[in-house]
Design an enzyme around this catalytic site. Sequence first.
Site, PDB file in Angstrom:
ATOM      1  CB  CYS A  42      95.561  -8.083  80.265  1.00  0.00           C
ATOM      2  SG  CYS A  42      96.269  -9.071  81.810  1.00  0.00           S
ATOM      3  NE  ARG A  57      90.091  -5.518  79.192  1.00  0.00           N
ATOM      4  CZ  ARG A  57      88.781  -5.659  78.802  1.00  0.00           C
ATOM      5  NH1 ARG A  57      88.287  -4.728  78.674  1.00  0.00           N
ATOM      6  NH2 ARG A  57      89.391  -6.938  78.153  1.00  0.00           N
ATOM      7  CD1 TRP A 116      93.382  -8.559  87.913  1.00  0.00           C
ATOM      8  CD2 TRP A 116      93.374 -10.876  86.667  1.00  0.00           C
ATOM      9  NE1 TRP A 116      92.620 -10.242  88.667  1.00  0.00           N
ATOM     10  CE2 TRP A 116      93.373 -10.995  87.925  1.00  0.00           C
ATOM     11  CE3 TRP A 116      93.823 -12.539  85.937  1.00  0.00           C
ATOM     12  CZ2 TRP A 116      92.114 -11.917  88.539  1.00  0.00           C
ATOM     13  CZ3 TRP A 116      93.390 -12.555  86.774  1.00  0.00           C
ATOM     14  CH2 TRP A 116      92.216 -13.023  87.622  1.00  0.00           C
ATOM     15  CG  ASN A 131      92.569  -9.582  77.573  1.00  0.00           C
ATOM     16  OD1 ASN A 131      92.192 -10.141  78.778  1.00  0.00           O
ATOM     17  ND2 ASN A 131      91.251  -9.472  76.977  1.00  0.00           N
ATOM     18  N   GLY A 132      94.050 -12.424  77.797  1.00  0.00           N
ATOM     19  CA  GLY A 132      93.671 -13.817  77.735  1.00  0.00           C
ATOM     20  C   GLY A 132      94.678 -14.895  78.241  1.00  0.00           C
ATOM     21  CD  GLU A 184      75.200  -6.865  93.818  1.00  0.00           C
ATOM     22  OE1 GLU A 184      76.004  -8.029  93.537  1.00  0.00           O
ATOM     23  OE2 GLU A 184      76.273  -5.788  93.598  1.00  0.00           O
ATOM     24  CE  LYS A 219      79.318  -4.739  94.835  1.00  0.00           C
ATOM     25  NZ  LYS A 219      78.353  -4.629  93.401  1.00  0.00           N
ATOM     26  CD  GLU A 250      82.890  -5.984  93.864  1.00  0.00           C
ATOM     27  OE1 GLU A 250      83.387  -6.704  92.948  1.00  0.00           O
ATOM     28  OE2 GLU A 250      81.700  -5.752  93.832  1.00  0.00           O
ATOM     29  CG  HIS A 290      67.855 -24.333 108.876  1.00  0.00           C
ATOM     30  ND1 HIS A 290      68.050 -25.375 109.514  1.00  0.00           N
ATOM     31  CD2 HIS A 290      67.114 -23.850 108.770  1.00  0.00           C
ATOM     32  CE1 HIS A 290      65.842 -24.984 110.298  1.00  0.00           C
ATOM     33  NE2 HIS A 290      66.034 -24.056 109.272  1.00  0.00           N
ATOM     34  CE  LYS A 328      82.662  -2.242  85.131  1.00  0.00           C
ATOM     35  NZ  LYS A 328      82.488  -2.245  86.684  1.00  0.00           N
TER      36      LYS A 328
HETATM   37  O1  M6R Z   1      80.505  -7.750  82.472  1.00  0.00           O
HETATM   38  P1  M6R Z   1      79.560  -8.782  83.875  1.00  0.00           P
HETATM   39  O2  M6R Z   1      78.996  -8.169  84.272  1.00  0.00           O
HETATM   40  O3  M6R Z   1      79.631 -10.426  82.985  1.00  0.00           O
HETATM   41  O4  M6R Z   1      80.252  -9.129  85.460  1.00  0.00           O
HETATM   42  C1  M6R Z   1      80.265 -10.256  85.962  1.00  0.00           C
HETATM   43  C2  M6R Z   1      80.807 -10.175  87.596  1.00  0.00           C
HETATM   44  O5  M6R Z   1      82.722 -10.866  86.643  1.00  0.00           O
HETATM   45  C3  M6R Z   1      80.799  -8.937  87.741  1.00  0.00           C
HETATM   46  O6  M6R Z   1      79.682  -8.411  87.980  1.00  0.00           O
HETATM   47  C4  M6R Z   1      81.520  -8.937  89.142  1.00  0.00           C
HETATM   48  O7  M6R Z   1      80.736  -9.249  90.489  1.00  0.00           O
HETATM   49  C5  M6R Z   1      81.442  -6.734  90.035  1.00  0.00           C
HETATM   50  N1  M6R Z   1      83.071  -7.065  90.121  1.00  0.00           N
HETATM   51  C6  M6R Z   1      80.899  -6.952  91.327  1.00  0.00           C
HETATM   52  O8  M6R Z   1      80.806  -5.952  91.654  1.00  0.00           O
END
Ligand code: M6R
Length: 601
Positions: free
Chosen positions: A2, A27, A73, A97-98, A476, A480, A483, A499, A596
């Site tokens: 948010c 956000r 969000w 926000n929270g 990683e 990507k 998501e 396994h 984000k």
């Molecule tokens: O702001 P941060 O680096 O602490 O965020 C951590 C994760 O939420 C962030 O890396 C998330 O996994 C990304 N959206 C992945 O692309």
Amino acid sequence: MCGIIGYVGKSNATGILLKGLKSLEYRGYDSAGIAVFNDSAQSDVKKCKGRVEALCEIAKNLNSNAGIGHTRWATHGMVNDANSHPHKFNRVTVVHNGIIENYESIRDTLGVSNELKSQTDSEVVAALIDSCYNGDEKQAIISAAKRLTGTYALAVMFDGNPNSIYAVRNVSPIVCCKNDDGAYIASDIMAIGEYSSEYFVLPEFSVAQINENGFEIESFAGEEIIPKNLKLDWDIRSAGKCGYPFYMEKEIAEQPSVIRKTIEKRIVNGIPEFTVDGVDDGVLANCSRIIVVACGTAMHAGLVGKSLIEKICEIQVDVCMASEFIYGTPIINDDTLVICVSQSGETVDTLEALKLAKSKGASTLSIVNVIGSSIARESDYVVYTSAGPEIAVASTKAYSAQCTVFYLITARLALIKGTLNVEGVKSFVRELCEIPDKVQAVIDRREEIHRLSSSLLLADNVFMIGRGIDYPVLLEASLKLKEISYIHSEAFASGELKHGTIALITEKTPVISLLTQKNVASKQASNVNEVRSRGANVISIARKSLCSGKINCEFSLPESADEFSVLPAVTALQLVAYYVSSDKGLDVDKPRNLAKVVTVE
Ligand code: M6R
């Protein structure tokens, strides 16, 4: 999660709020809304499900000098108009926000269930502040805030006082700035950075009254607070798309310069040091164990750090998901260094983990992108990455910068611990300095990667296999792909596949193989053969000199020493995810259900 924004001043608040919300949209983008004062000094609320673009249509004619805004969000209640913020209860209008953990008991104590129009915890906060009001707006907010359990950043308006808005926070961020035109608050400096080159972070457990001349801040105990100003060192204009269709593509393209910047300021006579960050050698010299705590992509950067530090410095490194660290029983001794990694510096799990580590006596160092963020402020030491604003929800350039910092820490630690001599460190740094050009070489071949990625467009499942340091890179890459393209994808250490998981490999199952280290080449070749012989459609990515007949490479990475292909490899795989997502016609920068900055547990 948010985004909140507020403005009081000489200009029309509506334009400022809507523009700010557009930059806060990363956000959360379930819904958006604003409230401004009308001519009768009452708040007018406009809000709707969907993007800020939709809000602009219904709010564009509002005219006022003060207001607050929100991009959501969803945490409590469906994504719909009613649950969108702002929420108004009698004279009080709030954006939040929270998460308020005790909102149900507050609601029941107030007996307002029948009056609420939404299912949110936030509307209950408006009702609580209203119930605490007996002529003093600031005191009403303080009394209400003292009863809240959970995290909050709140912007509040009171009907009848069109010259002020208020802000208060616990954990969730609020930054503030002012200029001759008025005063501004937001969840993130990106939304208001164009109005001033100086800003401050609202201290927790204090309330700010904001009017067109600036801020009056008072602690909950009634003391006046003068916060310390921070300098904005990001060029806010660089936060534009610069002609790229999506931020993600632009941010991938920025990686060579981001890596270069992160390295350059920390190399003196060919040796890395952290003087610019104020981290003296004692911090590294005194540690005999490191725990990296982070979430998502940042945690994957930590796994790369583990591979490097354990191999080159011979120091044990554990990597923990921040969300598990908090509720586990981490073993921390005097000689444990806890490294927190975070792009935003606001991820609540990481922040809470950091606080826990500190309370147990650990020395704490954070690798953070956003200057002055909560994690940066809470840590004993901070190494800032030089990635600049990262807007796409999928993190790319921040990851590269985080990995780069781990390369630098590895080299310095190796020198301190004596596992590399000066010449060894210099040669390590020479390899490191070549990485930006190698990442660029991969980006220059993006059309080849685009063609390769087309074979994944119709896939339901993708598997990725690699060994050693390639495994965290694939974790990683897999994140990507999941998501932003919504394709189920899993990364496996190649040896682990048989396994259990190999049962899922059938005719035409896509498998991405990554090979960048010589010592695992023949084993990786065997693992590739094992999946090929079960019908898998293998896309093999390997370091040039390892692209032998056995591996049959679909994409070769620039030649590097072992351990130094992480960033060229991840760049190729980021581009794979990017092209799959954009070719599927998805919103690459704002994938569904995500935000984000994750400021709720
Ligand atoms: O702001 P941060 O680096 O602490 O965020 C951590 C994760 O939420 C962030 O890396 C998330 O996994 C990304 N959206 C992945 O692309």
